[in-house]
Design an enzyme around this catalytic site. Structure first.
Site, mmCIF file in Angstrom:
data_model
loop_
_atom_site.group_PDB
_atom_site.id
_atom_site.type_symbol
_atom_site.label_atom_id
_atom_site.label_comp_id
_atom_site.label_asym_id
_atom_site.label_seq_id
_atom_site.Cartn_x
_atom_site.Cartn_y
_atom_site.Cartn_z
ATOM 1 N N GLU A 134 76.308 62.750 32.054
ATOM 2 C CA GLU A 134 77.359 61.864 32.575
ATOM 3 C C GLU A 134 78.636 62.071 31.773
ATOM 4 O O GLU A 134 78.570 62.297 30.578
ATOM 5 C CB GLU A 134 76.958 60.387 32.377
ATOM 6 C CG GLU A 134 75.663 59.987 33.008
ATOM 7 C CD GLU A 134 75.190 58.612 32.506
ATOM 8 O OE1 GLU A 134 75.922 57.933 31.762
ATOM 9 O OE2 GLU A 134 74.065 58.239 32.862
ATOM 10 N N LYS A 136 81.629 61.182 29.453
ATOM 11 C CA LYS A 136 81.806 60.145 28.436
ATOM 12 C C LYS A 136 83.190 59.552 28.641
ATOM 13 O O LYS A 136 84.206 60.173 28.308
ATOM 14 C CB LYS A 136 81.665 60.748 27.032
ATOM 15 C CG LYS A 136 81.693 59.710 25.935
ATOM 16 C CD LYS A 136 81.279 60.329 24.607
ATOM 17 C CE LYS A 136 81.074 59.300 23.512
ATOM 18 N NZ LYS A 136 82.228 58.466 23.253
ATOM 19 N N ASP A 138 86.461 57.538 28.215
ATOM 20 C CA ASP A 138 87.198 57.126 27.023
ATOM 21 C C ASP A 138 87.781 55.733 27.242
ATOM 22 O O ASP A 138 88.965 55.573 27.521
ATOM 23 C CB ASP A 138 88.298 58.154 26.729
ATOM 24 C CG ASP A 138 88.803 58.019 25.312
ATOM 25 O OD1 ASP A 138 88.239 57.212 24.548
ATOM 26 O OD2 ASP A 138 89.765 58.727 24.969
ATOM 27 N N TYR A 245 76.698 52.436 33.425
ATOM 28 C CA TYR A 245 75.822 53.550 33.052
ATOM 29 C C TYR A 245 74.572 53.157 32.260
ATOM 30 O O TYR A 245 73.762 54.003 31.919
ATOM 31 C CB TYR A 245 76.597 54.628 32.290
ATOM 32 C CG TYR A 245 77.393 54.117 31.093
ATOM 33 C CD1 TYR A 245 76.756 53.615 29.974
ATOM 34 C CD2 TYR A 245 78.782 54.171 31.098
ATOM 35 C CE1 TYR A 245 77.471 53.159 28.896
ATOM 36 C CE2 TYR A 245 79.513 53.721 30.008
ATOM 37 C CZ TYR A 245 78.858 53.216 28.913
ATOM 38 O OH TYR A 245 79.562 52.758 27.844
ATOM 39 N N LYS A 333 80.892 66.377 22.692
ATOM 40 C CA LYS A 333 82.341 66.234 22.740
ATOM 41 C C LYS A 333 83.010 67.490 23.280
ATOM 42 O O LYS A 333 82.510 68.596 23.084
ATOM 43 C CB LYS A 333 82.881 65.945 21.329
ATOM 44 C CG LYS A 333 82.436 64.622 20.746
ATOM 45 C CD LYS A 333 82.912 63.475 21.607
ATOM 46 C CE LYS A 333 82.693 62.125 20.970
ATOM 47 N NZ LYS A 333 83.573 61.835 19.861
ATOM 48 N N CYS A 427 93.863 61.439 -12.972
ATOM 49 C CA CYS A 427 93.848 60.529 -11.825
ATOM 50 C C CYS A 427 95.274 60.054 -11.526
ATOM 51 O O CYS A 427 95.943 59.526 -12.414
ATOM 52 C CB CYS A 427 92.951 59.324 -12.122
ATOM 53 S SG CYS A 427 93.036 58.045 -10.860
ATOM 54 N N CYS A 430 95.400 56.053 -12.345
ATOM 55 C CA CYS A 430 95.233 55.419 -13.661
ATOM 56 C C CYS A 430 95.430 56.392 -14.810
ATOM 57 O O CYS A 430 95.361 56.004 -15.973
ATOM 58 C CB CYS A 430 93.854 54.755 -13.769
ATOM 59 S SG CYS A 430 92.492 55.926 -13.929
ATOM 60 N N CYS A 445 87.790 60.880 -10.878
ATOM 61 C CA CYS A 445 88.453 60.133 -11.935
ATOM 62 C C CYS A 445 87.380 59.549 -12.848
ATOM 63 O O CYS A 445 86.391 58.989 -12.382
ATOM 64 C CB CYS A 445 89.277 59.019 -11.301
ATOM 65 S SG CYS A 445 89.718 57.706 -12.440
ATOM 66 N N CYS A 451 90.195 51.939 -13.469
ATOM 67 C CA CYS A 451 90.987 52.561 -12.406
ATOM 68 C C CYS A 451 91.201 51.581 -11.252
ATOM 69 O O CYS A 451 90.251 51.175 -10.590
ATOM 70 C CB CYS A 451 90.301 53.823 -11.896
ATOM 71 S SG CYS A 451 91.203 54.600 -10.551
HETATM 72 S S1 IVH Z 1 75.483 55.461 26.767
HETATM 73 C C1 IVH Z 1 72.421 54.323 24.198
HETATM 74 N N1 IVH Z 1 76.999 56.611 28.559
HETATM 75 O O1 IVH Z 1 80.346 56.092 24.199
HETATM 76 C C2 IVH Z 1 73.485 54.172 25.167
HETATM 77 N N2 IVH Z 1 78.030 55.692 26.616
HETATM 78 O O2 IVH Z 1 79.535 56.874 21.510
HETATM 79 C C3 IVH Z 1 74.820 54.142 24.563
HETATM 80 N N3 IVH Z 1 80.452 55.906 26.558
HETATM 81 O O3 IVH Z 1 79.656 52.882 22.956
HETATM 82 C C4 IVH Z 1 75.903 54.345 25.488
HETATM 83 N N4 IVH Z 1 80.661 56.925 28.502
HETATM 84 O O4 IVH Z 1 81.439 53.130 24.798
HETATM 85 C C5 IVH Z 1 76.963 55.972 27.374
HETATM 86 N N5 IVH Z 1 78.239 57.627 30.233
HETATM 87 C C6 IVH Z 1 78.185 56.994 29.061
HETATM 88 C C7 IVH Z 1 79.348 56.712 28.294
HETATM 89 C C8 IVH Z 1 79.225 56.065 27.073
HETATM 90 C C9 IVH Z 1 81.309 56.441 27.451
HETATM 91 C C10 IVH Z 1 80.841 55.319 25.264
HETATM 92 C C11 IVH Z 1 80.318 53.935 25.031
HETATM 93 C C12 IVH Z 1 79.503 54.009 23.773
HETATM 94 C C13 IVH Z 1 80.044 55.227 23.133
HETATM 95 C C14 IVH Z 1 79.009 55.844 22.227
#
Ligand code: IVH
Length: 697
Positions: A134, A136, A138, A245, A333, A427, A430, A445, A451
């Site tokens: 799926e 991810k 943002d 999701y 990522k 350092c 300090c 340090c 410090c």
């Molecule tokens: S699953 C165990 N699915 O990514 C399940 N997360 O790095 C945890 N996120 O806090 C989340 N798209 O905010 C899941 N398709 C997706 C996602 C997703 C974005 C975000 C979510 C989570 C963060 C984890």
């Protein structure tokens, strides 16, 4: 003030409207009273869970009797607790985060790990690992609670255990259904991401600018800012969207597979990202990743990678999670975004343990939608290796939430007068000598207690999110309070209120913000043992190790006594410490050294006078092995060692690496060697695989 519990036991579905009306009135009064007790008097009369229960019941009754909603309804009082923001919501099931993978090798390792963990996959390498890939999104994750088909509570993720009640704001989001069909479980928490499209973000910023209001750096910030509005009418005017999701607490099974679950979400009326795919295995997953990566700049919303989830939910269940990260899912990522800029200066910072860390101060530049003005340079060897100098033109990159880094120096961008960077050997804070450890790359340090930088960083760590989580007491406050002598040791934080006047009069502080801070601090006077251990900032003791220690020793007193005894390396206490699976001699040495320092002991004594440190509560107390110490040896037929260990721990047992008199059970698999022998010698109970399986059910 006496505050009634305010709730009856009649199921909401069976309430008459007269009863409902009466109860809504009692609940409104009770919740207002609890808010006051908690936020203003700083003396809560009930626990968070019970409080959340009252709010949920209020919302459930309102959902069934919309005509009876009172003008002073607790649900309508958005951000009711003065300035402290939104009401807290304890998540019935924690909201997990994800491990990150940056490249294909990490992903293959993830799949290999799954195969190593589940016996049937290990035995049959041809068995495919179906996976849902799926995007991810943002945005920011939220949890939506439905009871009897109605949306009753919406919460932010918060720290994963406790979030904020943003129900009223979420009710204004068109993507979130108010009611769902009757085939959904009666209790259902749907989790997903709130986000804003790029076009909507641009339009919002233009509008904000015209109105002379503040603009947002990126769609994610805009979404977050729009959700956390005290006035739901403002949220309503903001174009927020939602993708579902995952699930949280559920009253019944949701599906057999993640793919099946996504299908049901759609049937129930939730938007699901159309780019989610069911993949046959790792190669398929990687192909889909490449495909989405190529298309992502053309998508209407930002995504920062892909999330892979093992499709079978029974496998997910068995894989479980470690440190709040599931073993059954991972984030992949997209490659970091890069930009070119000028490095103005190299600053050297001093950390909590005295490590000198070089930081690049940059001409601000936008990288992947975020303005970057600082980047890490890691250590002095890294600077020398890349020959990074002040004044250089450099390439910076930023990936996800990782700290921006300098990739390289642009060859022709160097001013003629430039000199190689000379790393300090004292350092900068300090003036103490800064030495490199033998064989290490870090220069530290030697100032220790004198410090100021180390002291400040230790305090910052103490209040940080995974430690005491004092949100209202940020790094800048700590620095200022320390400088003025208001806070020099952790326990001083809990004495701040006695110096109340000194705070309220300071720049940036008023009566109200000071009162809020004191309330937040007071709420942390009771703390879980594992957080407390982590907060001490002992070298090598991160969150996972702190948890292991809490689990092993259960109380602060017992831990302290054991660590004192462990100073003698021949003692049983020392043996017990290094026998904890996950703690070796190096970590043990750091912990013992910490307790040997008189000033650390003084800090602990001082804190003990201010705090209640809660004993570690073993999860699943009812299990037959909870609190027991188990050693696994040999090969089991039905599960891998990894799964056996995870199961035992989930049932509250400690898994040790070697057999001693403290061992309760030795589970003996095929080809067991010396551990079984030792167990027989000292008379520890030995279990065959079948007996073990019967014991744990
Ligand atoms: S699953 C165990 N699915 O990514 C399940 N997360 O790095 C945890 N996120 O806090 C989340 N798209 O905010 C899941 N398709 C997706 C996602 C997703 C974005 C975000 C979510 C989570 C963060 C984890």
């Amino acid at each position: 003030m006496a505050v009634s519990r305010g709730s009856t036991d009649v199921p909401v579905a069976e309430l008459t409207s007269a009863q409902a009306e009466r109860e809504l009135e009692t609940l409104a009064r009770a919740i207002a009273g609890h808010d006051k007790a908690y936020y203003e008097k700083d003396a809560p009369v009930i626990g968070d869970a019970e409080y959340d229960g009252l709010r949920r019941r209020n919302q459930a009754i309102e959902a069934r009797f919309p005509a009876l909603v009172r003008p002073d309804s607790p649900a309508q009082r958005i951000g009711a607790p003065p300035a402290a923001g939104f009401a807290k919501v304890a998540h019935a099931r924690p909201m997990l985060s994800l491990g990150n993978a940056m490249d294909e090798a990490d992903i293959r390792e993830f799949f290999d790990g799954v195969r190593r963990f589940l016996k049937e996959l290990q035995k049959d390498p041809a068995l495919p690992i179906e996976t849902v890939a799926e995007p991810k999104i943002d945005g920011l994750s939220i949890s939506l609670r439905y009871e009897d088909g109605r949306f009753v509570l919406g919460a932010t993720r918060g720290d994963g255990r406790t979030g904020e009640d943003v129900t009223a704001n979420l009710r204004t989001v068109a993507d979130i259904p108010d009611t769902i069909p009757g085939d959904a479980p009666r209790t259902l928490e749907v989790r997903g991401e709130i986000y804003m499209t790029r076009d909507d973000f641009a339009r919002l910023n233009a509008r904000q600018e015209d109105a002379g209001e503040k603009t947002f750096a990126n769609p994610r910030n805009a979404a977050a800012g729009s959700l956390r509005q005290k006035d739901a009418a403002v949220t309503q005017a903001r174009p927020l969207r939602f993708f579902a999701y995952a699930w949280g607490e559920v009253g019944g099974p949701v599906a057999d597979t993640q793919w099946g679950f996504l299908g049901r979400l759609k049937d129930w009326g939730f938007p699901v990202d159309p780019l989610a795919r069911l993949c046959a295995g790792v190669d398929d997953v990687l192909a889909h990743y490449g495909d989405v990566d190529r298309r992502r700049h053309g998508l209407p919303y930002d995504i920062d990678g892909m999330v892979y989830k093992i499709n079978r939910l029974d496998w997910q269940e068995r894989l479980g999670s470690v440190s709040r990260r599931p073993r059954w899912a991972i984030a992949h990522k997209f490659a970091a975004e890069r930009a070119r800029t000028v490095l103005k200066r190299i600053a050297v910072q001093v950390g909590r343990t005295g490590a000198l860390t070089p930081v690049a101060e940059l001409e601000p530049v936008t990288v992947g939608g975020v303005v970057v003005s600082r980047a890490t340079l890691h250590n002095e060897d890294e600077i020398a290796r890349k020959d990074i100098r002040e004044g250089d033109t450099v390439i910076v990159q930023r990936a996800g939430d990782v700290i921006p880094q300098i990739v390289e120096v642009v060859a022709d961008g160097r001013p003629p007068e430039s000199r190689p960077f000379l790393f300090p050997d004292t350092c900068p804070e300090c003036g103490s000598r800064a030495l490199r450890e033998e064989g290490g790359v870090v220069r530290r340090c030697t100032g220790g207690l004198v410090c100021p930088a180390q002291a400040t960083e230790r305090l910052k760590h103490f209040v940080s999110r995974d430690a005491f989580d004092l949100e209202g007491l940020g790094g800048r406050h700590i620095e200022a309070f320390r400088k003025d002598g208001l806070v020099t040791t952790p326990a001083d934080i809990f004495r701040l209120e006695e110096k109340g006047g000194a705070i309220a009069g300071r720049e940036g502080w008023g009566e109200r913000s000071a009162a809020n801070l004191f309330a937040a601090i007071a709420a942390k006077r009771t703390i879980a043992l594992e957080r407390f251990i982590y907060a001490l900032g002992i070298r090598q003791v991160g969150r996972a190790t702190a948890r292991l220690l809490a689990k092993q020793y259960a109380s602060l007193m017992a831990w302290r006594a054991a660590m004192d005894a462990a100073r003698d390396a021949d003692s049983e206490a020392y043996g017990d410490l290094v026998n904890i699976d996950g703690i070796g001699p190096l970590v043990a040495g750091e912990i013992i050294a910490f307790f040997s320092e008189p000033h650390n002991r003084a800090v602990l004594d001082d804190l003990a006078g201010q705090l209640t440190v809660e004993n570690f509560a073993a999860p699943a107390a009812a299990s037959p092995i909870s609190g027991k110490t188990v050693v696994l040896t040999g090969t089991l037929d039905s599960m891998t060692r990894g799964e056996a260990k995870a199961r035992a721990e989930a049932l509250g047992a400690k898994v040790a690496g070697s057999v001693s008199k403290k061992t309760d059970y030795v589970v003996v698999g095929a080809d067991a060697g010396s551990k079984a022998k030792k167990a027989a010698e000292i008379g520890v109970t030995m279990l065959s695989e079948a007996e073990w399986l019967e014991l744990i059910g």
